[in-house]
Motif scaffolding. Structure first.
Motif, mmCIF file in Angstrom:
data_model
loop_
_atom_site.group_PDB
_atom_site.id
_atom_site.type_symbol
_atom_site.label_atom_id
_atom_site.label_comp_id
_atom_site.label_asym_id
_atom_site.label_seq_id
_atom_site.Cartn_x
_atom_site.Cartn_y
_atom_site.Cartn_z
ATOM 1 N N LEU A 293 29.000 59.023 38.134
ATOM 2 C CA LEU A 293 28.040 59.708 37.258
ATOM 3 C C LEU A 293 28.805 60.442 36.164
ATOM 4 C CD1 LEU A 293 25.717 61.290 39.993
ATOM 5 C CD2 LEU A 293 25.365 59.139 38.744
ATOM 6 N N VAL A 294 28.229 60.436 34.959
ATOM 7 C CA VAL A 294 28.812 61.208 33.846
ATOM 8 C C VAL A 294 27.694 61.956 33.127
ATOM 9 C CG1 VAL A 294 30.707 59.546 33.447
ATOM 10 C CG2 VAL A 294 28.607 59.335 32.114
ATOM 11 N N GLY A 295 28.066 62.993 32.386
ATOM 12 C CA GLY A 295 27.107 63.727 31.549
ATOM 13 C C GLY A 295 26.050 64.444 32.388
ATOM 14 N N ASP A 296 24.849 64.548 31.827
ATOM 15 C CA ASP A 296 23.796 65.319 32.507
ATOM 16 C C ASP A 296 23.399 64.718 33.858
ATOM 17 O OD1 ASP A 296 23.855 67.033 30.365
ATOM 18 O OD2 ASP A 296 21.701 66.967 29.957
ATOM 19 N N ALA A 297 23.715 63.481 34.106
ATOM 20 C CA ALA A 297 23.471 62.903 35.442
ATOM 21 C C ALA A 297 24.338 63.623 36.480
ATOM 22 C CB ALA A 297 23.782 61.413 35.436
#
Ligand SMILES: Cc1cc2nc3c(=O)[nH]c(=O)nc-3n(C[C@H](O)[C@H](O)[C@H](O)COP(=O)(O)OP(=O)(O)OC[C@H]3O[C@@H](n4cnc5c(N)ncnc54)[C@H](O)[C@@H]3O)c2cc1C
Length: 424
Positions: A293-297
């Protein structure tokens, strides 16, 4: 395909789910590093007065992707920061100013409209060899030992050795992999808008600390219609946000000018405004079999200190570096070794930023006198002691990851952090 047969999956190295800012950057970076990438998700406008302030490390990363010259043309530098206490505390500290030049930087960061940044990234993705962009989102995932198979909403199937979940705070990839997210709603919302104003901002970002949350004016570049422009992020209690949402533009602009103590003179609201509920989302595990997972996830917190996307871009840098390292060592790019390295690398930075932003937000909300006193004393100390102020400025910008510093010369990975002479 013959009648009745399932169409063959499109095989790729990496599937990136989500074409927000983190997903676009991930797809581009992985393609530049030589991977065959499928990027899934429709392009969309964020609009509603949203900008991101990109800090030095993010600028270096975007520069390594060959994007910075174009983004720079649409961004305004944040050369100075001003913090003003407006909490009505018994111990009001004097305003504190920080100047990027004090730590040898041209600017702390650069503020750009989300949509301008997304358009620039999307145009580059459209030109880049090695990325296939499909507008359809992912409907379902099947994670197996050898590959991840994703069924798109249009019925096609993509198989990949590694899936990157860049699909935002409600990440379907995260849920499909059975990863948990702990969500806390603060009872606050951020009101956002683009503002034209009478007086110049002089490259100052001004943050007023109010009891409802921070009220921040961040420089934007001049437009043909307005020489002086800023973006607003005004964090406040949900009920205040509902009341202000109902005001017409003129009445709201007057309230904004009043809250800004007329620092930038009379205000006019340009275009749409937005209201965004403030939440914190802690994701205890950001990897699962063949998924990162990357960012707001992977993390969500209030927009304080411009950390959200900057943290997300560091996730992107790290997963690219892990994939390159695995490939160079003839290991599986979606295997347990590569993914564990990614999680190990990102965990301290994510935990630290989430904790600091949460703590700052809560320190403003409290009326507890000792906390007020400590906050006022901290600001006064920062104001008075130059070396401490410079230390805090550097900590605010520095990513807490060993890999990014150690691996900055890996082919396909980004260059060293905090370059002094930034392309202009
Ligand atoms: C008011 C405000 C101000 C902010 N200011 C700053 C700032 O100054 N600096 C900063 O660094 N950060 C800032 N942030 C945070 C920053 O905006 C976010 O962290 C960042 O935009 C998140 O990008 P993302 O790509 O991870 O997620 P998103 O923007 O949510 O993108 C996710 C994408 O995935 C798509 N998607 C969802 N499901 C699927 C699916 N099943 N298949 C395919 N695609 C899917 C969505 O449609 C969306 O396009 C701010 C946030 C707010 C609310």
């Amino acid at each position: 395909m013959t009648n009745g047969e399932t169409p063959a999956a499109r095989a790729s190295d990496v599937l990136v789910a989500g074409s927000g800012l983190a997903g676009l950057a991930a797809a581009l970076g992985l393609a530049r590093a030589g991977f065959d990438v499928v990027l899934s998700g429709a392009g969309e406008r964020t609009g509603r007065g949203r900008t991101v302030a990109l800090l030095d490390r993010s600028v270096a990363f975007l520069d390594s992707l060959g994007l910075w010259t174009r983004l720079r043309a649409e961004a305004a530098p944040l050369r100075s920061l001003r913090l003003i206490d407006d909490t009505g505390t018994l111990f009001p500290p004097r305003p504190v100013e920080f100047h990027a030049a004090e730590i040898g930087l041209d600017a702390f960061g650069w503020n750009i409209e989300n949509d301008r940044m997304a358009e620039t990234l999307a145009a580059e993705v459209g030109r880049a060899p090695g990325v296939e962009r499909v507008a359809s989102g992912v409907a379902a995932y099947d994670f197996t030992a050898d590959a991840v198979r994703a069924r798109l909403e249009d019925g096609r199937t993509i198989s990949a050795r590694l899936a990157i979940g860049a699909d935002g705070r409600d990440s379907k990839a995260r849920r499909a992999a059975g990863l948990d997210a702990r969500i806390h709603a603060y009872g606050q919302s951020a009101l956002t808008a683009f503002l034209a104003h009478r007086l110049p901002h002089h490259d100052f970002s001004s943050e007023f600390h109010t009891r409802g949350g921070p009220f921040t004016l961040v420089p934007l570049p001049a437009s043909a219609a307005a020489p002086n422009r800023s973006s607003l992020v005004w964090v406040m209690a949900d009920e205040d946000a509902r009341r202000r949402e109902a005001l017409d533009n003129e009445a709201l602009a007057e309230e904004i000018e009043r809250q800004a103590r007329s620092l930038l003179g009379a205000m006019r609201i340009e275009g749409e405004r937005g209201i965004f509920p403030m939440t914190r989302q802690i994701v205890p595990r950001i990897i699962a079999g063949r998924l990162a997972l990357v960012g707001d996830a992977a993390h969500v917190f209030p927009p304080i200190g411009a950390q959200g996307l900057n943290l997300g871009l560091r996730d992107v840098e790290a997963i690219i570096a892990c994939a390159v390292e695995a490939r160079d060592a003839s290991r599986d790019i979606g295997g347990a070794t590569a993914l564990s390295a990614y999680e190990r690398d990102r965990r301290p930075d994510i935990v630290l930023r989430t904790g600091v932003v949460d703590g700052l937000n809560r320190a403003l909300l409290t009326h507890f006198a000792p906390v007020d006193f400590a906050r006022g004393a901290a600001l006064a100390t920062l104001s008075a002691i130059g070396p401490l102020r410079r230390f805090v400025m550097r900590q605010g910008l520095r990513p807490h990851t060993a890999r990014l510093r150690a691996k900055s010369s890996t082919p396909g990975s980004p260059p060293a952090a905090a370059t002094r002479s930034r392309p202009r």
